[in-house]
Design a protein around this motif. Structure first.
Motif, short mmCIF file in Angstrom:
data_model
loop_
_atom_site.label_atom_id
_atom_site.label_comp_id
_atom_site.label_asym_id
_atom_site.label_seq_id
_atom_site.Cartn_x
_atom_site.Cartn_y
_atom_site.Cartn_z
N ARG A 27 -16.96 -0.09 -2.46
CA ARG A 27 -16.25 -0.71 -1.34
C ARG A 27 -14.76 -0.38 -1.37
NH1 ARG A 27 -18.93 -6.73 -2.10
NH2 ARG A 27 -21.08 -6.14 -1.61
N ILE A 28 -14.20 -0.36 -2.56
CA ILE A 28 -12.77 -0.08 -2.67
C ILE A 28 -12.45 1.34 -2.22
CG2 ILE A 28 -10.96 0.36 -4.39
CD1 ILE A 28 -11.87 -2.14 -5.84
N PHE A 29 -13.22 2.32 -2.72
CA PHE A 29 -12.92 3.71 -2.39
C PHE A 29 -13.36 4.08 -0.97
CE2 PHE A 29 -12.77 3.97 -7.06
CZ PHE A 29 -11.55 4.61 -7.20
N SER A 30 -14.14 3.22 -0.35
CA SER A 30 -14.47 3.46 1.05
C SER A 30 -13.44 2.86 2.00
CB SER A 30 -15.85 2.89 1.37
OG SER A 30 -15.85 1.47 1.22
N ASN A 31 -12.48 2.11 1.45
CA ASN A 31 -11.44 1.49 2.26
C ASN A 31 -10.19 2.38 2.22
OD1 ASN A 31 -8.97 -0.41 2.62
ND2 ASN A 31 -10.70 -1.61 3.37
N GLU A 32 -9.74 2.85 3.36
CA GLU A 32 -8.62 3.77 3.43
C GLU A 32 -7.31 3.15 2.95
OE1 GLU A 32 -8.33 5.28 7.36
OE2 GLU A 32 -10.29 6.30 7.32
N VAL A 33 -7.14 1.86 3.19
CA VAL A 33 -5.90 1.20 2.78
C VAL A 33 -5.78 1.18 1.26
CG1 VAL A 33 -4.62 -0.97 2.82
CG2 VAL A 33 -5.83 -0.20 4.86
N VAL A 80 -7.27 3.17 -0.91
CA VAL A 80 -7.05 4.53 -1.39
C VAL A 80 -5.60 4.94 -1.20
CG1 VAL A 80 -7.69 6.95 -1.05
CG2 VAL A 80 -9.45 5.17 -1.00
N ARG A 81 -4.98 4.52 -0.09
CA ARG A 81 -3.57 4.83 0.14
C ARG A 81 -2.68 4.16 -0.91
NH1 ARG A 81 -0.47 6.76 4.49
NH2 ARG A 81 1.66 6.94 3.68
N TRP A 82 -3.02 2.94 -1.31
CA TRP A 82 -2.25 2.28 -2.37
C TRP A 82 -2.32 3.06 -3.68
CZ3 TRP A 82 -4.71 -3.20 -1.42
CH2 TRP A 82 -4.22 -3.71 -0.21
N ILE A 83 -3.51 3.55 -4.01
CA ILE A 83 -3.67 4.32 -5.25
C ILE A 83 -2.85 5.59 -5.18
CG2 ILE A 83 -5.32 5.54 -6.70
CD1 ILE A 83 -7.44 3.56 -5.82
N LEU A 84 -2.91 6.31 -4.06
CA LEU A 84 -2.15 7.54 -3.92
C LEU A 84 -0.65 7.27 -3.96
CD1 LEU A 84 -4.26 9.36 -1.17
CD2 LEU A 84 -4.29 9.74 -3.64
N GLU A 139 2.13 -2.03 5.21
CA GLU A 139 0.96 -1.98 4.33
C GLU A 139 0.70 -0.59 3.79
OE1 GLU A 139 -3.14 -2.46 5.97
OE2 GLU A 139 -3.07 -4.35 4.86
N HIS A 140 0.93 0.45 4.58
CA HIS A 140 0.60 1.81 4.13
C HIS A 140 1.59 2.36 3.12
CE1 HIS A 140 3.66 2.78 7.16
NE2 HIS A 140 3.76 3.96 6.57
N MET A 141 2.74 1.67 2.89
CA MET A 141 3.72 2.12 1.90
C MET A 141 3.61 1.36 0.58
SD MET A 141 5.45 4.68 2.93
CE MET A 141 6.64 4.64 1.61
N MET A 142 2.73 0.40 0.49
CA MET A 142 2.63 -0.41 -0.72
C MET A 142 2.00 0.37 -1.86
SD MET A 142 1.42 -4.13 0.71
CE MET A 142 2.51 -5.11 1.73
N THR A 143 2.40 0.05 -3.08
CA THR A 143 1.75 0.59 -4.27
C THR A 143 0.59 -0.32 -4.65
OG1 THR A 143 3.33 -0.59 -5.69
CG2 THR A 143 3.86 1.69 -5.09
#
Length: 292
Positions: free
Chosen positions: A77-83, A85-89, A236-240
């Protein structure tokens, strides 16, 4: 003669029984091992509970599930969520960029403070070391205002540039650079080498271990950093990853198992980092502690 012999026998220590020293040595080793095992269980216990909770497909964490009930559904579920994955990147990019800039800048400053003579060198170095005494909270507001004036809010530049370089890294690397014999550099200068060539060909190869130590410390600190990314990341898309897990009011805050799965993902890179670079880390610490 009898009295003298009795007195002499009384003053001598009783001979040790064979095997007594070996037995006491084994007891000491066993006690050290037992203490190490207990400490490992104490420190690893909470981490193990988090891992077990992340393997349970439920809204509430459950540590009593059996092996047959373990599932990787939370991780899917985590890796299917784009948000997420963006935090990880974002965490990977910010930590890697800060680490690279910090090692490069601190290494250049360490070489200058250790091997280049210029006016005010010692005073500048002492002033730089004095800044280590300031807590982060004392400089938080001025640095935030500067970042705001330069338009760094909610940008990667705001997450990376203020965190790059630091007095601790300069001090650590300077100790190693100062230990490099001046004769090596004098020989290079006689051959016509300049400071840049000496830095690349002589200093850098001899400072790989302390640079690896600084890189590990910097990467770990920035991967786990919370307060500064919390201030800089407004969207949200800039969060770590740590900030996203702790503050975003989404489905993850309603599902404890998903939160623990995210925590395991945030721990995993650090475990891999220390496992891969363990030899360089220990070697760098010992090289700084033992004088030749």
């Amino acid at each position: 003669m009898a009295v003298h012999e009795l007195t002499g026998d009384a003053s001598r220590p009783a001979p040790a029984r064979p095997g007594t020293g070996r037995l006491s040595r084994r007891l000491r080793v066993a006690s050290v091992h037992a203490a190490a095992i207990i400490a490992s269980v104490v420190f690893a216990g909470p981490v193990l509970l988090v891992v077990l909770a992340s393997l349970h497909d439920s809204v509430y964490a459950d540590y009593s599930v059996t092996v047959s009930e373990w599932t990787l559904a939370n991780y899917r579920r985590i890796f299917s969520n784009e948000v997420f994955v963006r935090w990880i990147l974002n965490s990977v990019w910010v930590a890697a960029a800060v680490t690279g800039l910090t090692v490069a800048a601190d290494m250049l400053a360490a070489y200058a403070f250790a091997k280049i003579r210029f006016a005010g060198r010692d005073i500048s170095f002492k002033v730089m070391l004095a800044t280590m005494m300031l807590p982060f909270s004392a400089t938080l507001v001025p640095v935030y205002l500067l970042a705001s004036d330069f338009g760094m809010i909610d940008r990667y530049s705001g997450l990376i540039i203020p965190a790059a370089a630091g007095p601790f890294g300069v001090y650590l690397l300077r100790q190693f650079v100062a230990g490099i014999p001046d004769s090596l550099m004098e020989a290079a200068r006689i051959d016509g080498a300049n400071h840049w060539w000496i830095f690349r060909q002589v200093v850098l190869p001899l400072c790989k271990q302390p640079m690896a130590v600084l890189a590990i410390f910097t990467f770990v600190a920035n991967w786990n950093s919370f307060l500064w990314p919390l201030l800089m990341a407004q969207s949200e898309h800039m969060m770590t990853l740590p900030v996203g897990i702790a503050t975003t009011n989404t489905q993850f805050t309603q599902n404890i198992s998903l939160i623990t799965a995210g925590a395991v993902i945030s721990i995993l890179p650090m475990a891999v980092l220390f496992t891969v670079f363990q030899r360089q880390f220990v070697g760098g610490v010992l090289a700084g502690a033992v004088k030749s």
